[in-house]
Design an enzyme around this catalytic site. Structure first.
Site, PDB file in Angstrom:
ATOM      1  N   TYR A 209       5.711   2.491   5.164  1.00 19.07           N
ATOM      2  CA  TYR A 209       4.332   2.449   5.655  1.00 19.07           C
ATOM      3  C   TYR A 209       3.991   3.791   6.330  1.00 19.07           C
ATOM      4  O   TYR A 209       2.970   4.409   6.026  1.00 19.07           O
ATOM      5  CB  TYR A 209       4.165   1.275   6.628  1.00 19.07           C
ATOM      6  CG  TYR A 209       2.709   0.898   6.867  1.00 19.07           C
ATOM      7  CD1 TYR A 209       1.976   0.210   5.903  1.00 19.07           C
ATOM      8  CD2 TYR A 209       2.065   1.244   8.053  1.00 19.07           C
ATOM      9  CE1 TYR A 209       0.639  -0.132   6.111  1.00 19.07           C
ATOM     10  CE2 TYR A 209       0.733   0.908   8.269  1.00 19.07           C
ATOM     11  CZ  TYR A 209       0.023   0.219   7.301  1.00 19.07           C
ATOM     12  OH  TYR A 209      -1.297  -0.116   7.503  1.00 19.07           O
TER      13      TYR A 209
ATOM     14  N   LYS B 268       1.241   6.343   4.725  1.00 19.70           N
ATOM     15  CA  LYS B 268       0.012   6.553   5.496  1.00 19.70           C
ATOM     16  C   LYS B 268      -0.089   8.005   5.970  1.00 19.70           C
ATOM     17  O   LYS B 268      -1.194   8.556   6.043  1.00 19.70           O
ATOM     18  CB  LYS B 268      -0.056   5.577   6.675  1.00 19.70           C
ATOM     19  CG  LYS B 268      -0.196   4.108   6.226  1.00 19.70           C
ATOM     20  CD  LYS B 268      -1.461   3.883   5.402  1.00 19.70           C
ATOM     21  CE  LYS B 268      -1.682   2.435   5.015  1.00 19.70           C
ATOM     22  NZ  LYS B 268      -2.911   2.246   4.227  1.00 19.70           N
TER      23      LYS B 268
ATOM     24  N   SER C  34      -3.924   4.742   8.779  1.00 24.32           N
ATOM     25  CA  SER C  34      -3.490   3.856   9.865  1.00 24.32           C
ATOM     26  C   SER C  34      -3.094   4.756  11.025  1.00 24.32           C
ATOM     27  O   SER C  34      -2.900   5.965  10.843  1.00 24.32           O
ATOM     28  CB  SER C  34      -2.263   3.067   9.400  1.00 24.32           C
ATOM     29  OG  SER C  34      -1.583   2.478  10.491  1.00 24.32           O
TER      30      SER C  34
HETATM   31  N1  LIG Z   1      -4.688  -4.847   9.598  1.00 25.70           N
HETATM   32  C1  LIG Z   1      -4.269  -3.808  10.298  1.00 25.70           C
HETATM   33  O1  LIG Z   1      -3.866  -3.936  11.471  1.00 25.70           O
HETATM   34  C2  LIG Z   1      -4.312  -2.442   9.692  1.00 25.70           C
HETATM   35  C3  LIG Z   1      -4.135  -1.326  10.549  1.00 25.70           C
HETATM   36  C4  LIG Z   1      -4.169  -0.054  10.007  1.00 25.70           C
HETATM   37  C5  LIG Z   1      -4.405   0.115   8.665  1.00 25.70           C
HETATM   38  N2  LIG Z   1      -4.556  -0.975   7.853  1.00 25.70           N
HETATM   39  C6  LIG Z   1      -4.807  -0.716   6.425  1.00 25.70           C
HETATM   40  O2  LIG Z   1      -6.025  -1.364   6.065  1.00 25.70           O
HETATM   41  C7  LIG Z   1      -6.036  -1.581   4.663  1.00 25.70           C
HETATM   42  C8  LIG Z   1      -6.502  -3.003   4.381  1.00 25.70           C
HETATM   43  O3  LIG Z   1      -5.503  -3.907   4.842  1.00 25.70           O
HETATM   44  P1  LIG Z   1      -5.825  -5.269   5.615  1.00 25.70           P
HETATM   45  O4  LIG Z   1      -5.182  -5.154   6.934  1.00 25.70           O
HETATM   46  O5  LIG Z   1      -7.240  -5.594   5.511  1.00 25.70           O
HETATM   47  O6  LIG Z   1      -4.897  -6.260   4.766  1.00 25.70           O
HETATM   48  P2  LIG Z   1      -5.237  -7.541   3.844  1.00 25.70           P
HETATM   49  O7  LIG Z   1      -3.931  -7.941   3.263  1.00 25.70           O
HETATM   50  O8  LIG Z   1      -6.004  -8.540   4.621  1.00 25.70           O
HETATM   51  O9  LIG Z   1      -6.168  -6.916   2.711  1.00 25.70           O
HETATM   52  C9  LIG Z   1      -5.647  -6.038   1.739  1.00 25.70           C
HETATM   53  C10 LIG Z   1      -6.254  -6.359   0.380  1.00 25.70           C
HETATM   54  O10 LIG Z   1      -5.710  -5.410  -0.574  1.00 25.70           O
HETATM   55  C11 LIG Z   1      -5.437  -6.128  -1.768  1.00 25.70           C
HETATM   56  N3  LIG Z   1      -4.419  -5.427  -2.568  1.00 25.70           N
HETATM   57  C12 LIG Z   1      -3.098  -5.330  -2.327  1.00 25.70           C
HETATM   58  N4  LIG Z   1      -2.495  -4.651  -3.331  1.00 25.70           N
HETATM   59  C13 LIG Z   1      -3.465  -4.302  -4.206  1.00 25.70           C
HETATM   60  C14 LIG Z   1      -3.479  -3.610  -5.440  1.00 25.70           C
HETATM   61  N5  LIG Z   1      -2.351  -3.116  -5.977  1.00 25.70           N
HETATM   62  N6  LIG Z   1      -4.660  -3.448  -6.081  1.00 25.70           N
HETATM   63  C15 LIG Z   1      -5.803  -3.954  -5.547  1.00 25.70           C
HETATM   64  N7  LIG Z   1      -5.856  -4.632  -4.396  1.00 25.70           N
HETATM   65  C16 LIG Z   1      -4.700  -4.802  -3.733  1.00 25.70           C
HETATM   66  C17 LIG Z   1      -4.961  -7.494  -1.310  1.00 25.70           C
HETATM   67  O11 LIG Z   1      -5.085  -8.461  -2.359  1.00 25.70           O
HETATM   68  C18 LIG Z   1      -5.884  -7.761  -0.135  1.00 25.70           C
HETATM   69  O12 LIG Z   1      -7.045  -8.449  -0.535  1.00 25.70           O
HETATM   70  C19 LIG Z   1      -4.621  -1.266   4.181  1.00 25.70           C
HETATM   71  O13 LIG Z   1      -4.604   0.019   3.594  1.00 25.70           O
HETATM   72  C20 LIG Z   1      -3.813  -1.296   5.452  1.00 25.70           C
HETATM   73  O14 LIG Z   1      -2.658  -0.523   5.356  1.00 25.70           O
HETATM   74  C21 LIG Z   1      -4.517  -2.244   8.333  1.00 25.70           C
END
Ligand SMILES: NC(=O)c1ccc[n+]([C@@H]2O[C@H](COP(=O)([O-])OP(=O)(O)OC[C@H]3O[C@@H](n4cnc5c(N)ncnc54)[C@H](O)[C@@H]3O)[C@@H](O)[C@H]2O)c1
Length: 279
Positions: free
Chosen positions: A156, A160, A143
């Protein structure tokens, strides 16, 4: 495994948000997919949808925080498709609040899901990639919080930043070995997803910050737009994947404060910059 059938990608956190966007884009590229998530119904629905569109996909309900389940994920992928070419260590969760108000269990959950999951993925899949001896890619989702810290999201930031350090180390090690395995670290700003649903309320400061983050994320880049950029970067063997560029002045300030040994200063506009850059 014959590459005529398309490379095999394992994607964790595939049922929602960024993981789902990556899976849909990978299917369009003709990749064969191993979809992993804790959310069994969401995972199956995605798998059915991709198969209906003609993709070869399998769903494997996996808790990525559990090393044994990640080993099972690798074994099932190999049994089904004969090998793996790309690993997306993508699953993750959010926790806001003052560092000292966040409970031990909440800290542990963040470390297990956001950091240990990536360690589990590397320990399970990299030996397979080295044995296969052909080109492979590891893409770890960190992130912008992996590069620049914000208040009220300590677990977080911590997890990260550890994913960024782990990815750099893995890149050095595989380069030292001359292995045909490349590493990328994906550092997005706001991407429209469900991540804020995983946030557990602890204090009022964390709650109001969570509301700000939630609206920033809802207005973020779409997972489809993000996935296109990720696939271009991986094809170019790029280590750093920065879909949002608005964070660079904040990173520059951070590096300057380290080099000049001045105290770090957070500016709320840094978060807003990223959200504007996302649109
Ligand atoms: N959305 C943002 O703005 C953003 C920005 C930077 C980084 N991220 C990172 O992107 C990645 C995906 O997140 P997202 O934003 O798509 O969120 P999201 O919640 O839409 O998707 C995350 C998925 O991970 C699954 N998950 C959670 N815990 C789990 C586990 N223990 N085992 C297996 N699956 C698990 C959830 O069920 C979900 O389907 C994450 O690592 C998040 O930190 C997101």
């Amino acid at each position: 495994m014959s590459n005529e059938q398309g490379p095999v990608a394992v994607i964790t956190g595939a049922a929602s948000g960024i993981g789902r966007g990556l899976a849909e884009h990978a299917a369009k590229q003709g990749m064969r997919l191993v979809l992993a998530d804790l959310d069994a119904p969401g995972l199956q629905a995605l798998c059915d949808e991709l198969q209906a569109g003609g993709a070869q996909a399998m769903a494997c309900v996996t808790d990525v925080a559990d090393p044994a389940q990640v080993e099972r994920l690798r074994d099932r992928a190999v049994e089904h498709f004969g090998g793996v070419d790309w690993l997306f260590n993508n699953a993750g969760v959010m926790q806001t609040g003052y560092s000292w108000e966040i409970t031990q269990a909440q800290w542990q959950r963040m470390i297990n899901v956001n950091l240990c999951s990536v360690i589990n993925g590397i320990r399970s899949f990299v030996p397979l990639f080295l044995r296969q001896g052909r080109a492979a890619h590891v893409i770890n989702t960190a992130s912008l919080a992996g590069l620049v810290s914000s208040p009220l999201m300590a677990p977080y930031n911590v997890t990260k930043q550890a994913v960024v350090a782990l990815s750099e180390t893995l890149h050095y090690e595989l380069t030292m070995l001359g292995a045909p395995v490349s590493v990328s670290v994906l550092c997005p700003g706001p991407v429209a997803s469900e991540i804020m649903a995983s946030n557990q309320v602890v204090d009022t400061a964390g709650t109001s910050f969570s509301q700000l983050l939630d609206s920033t994320i809802r207005q973020g880049m779409t997972p489809t737009e993000l996935a296109v950029q990720v696939f271009v970067a991986v094809a170019e063997n790029r280590f750093w994947i920065f879909p949002h560029k608005g964070f660079k002045p904040a990173l520059e300030r951070r590096v300057q404060s380290i080099l000049e040994e001045t105290n770090p200063q957070f500016q709320m506009t840094d978060i807003e910059e990223d959200s504007h850059a996302a649109r």
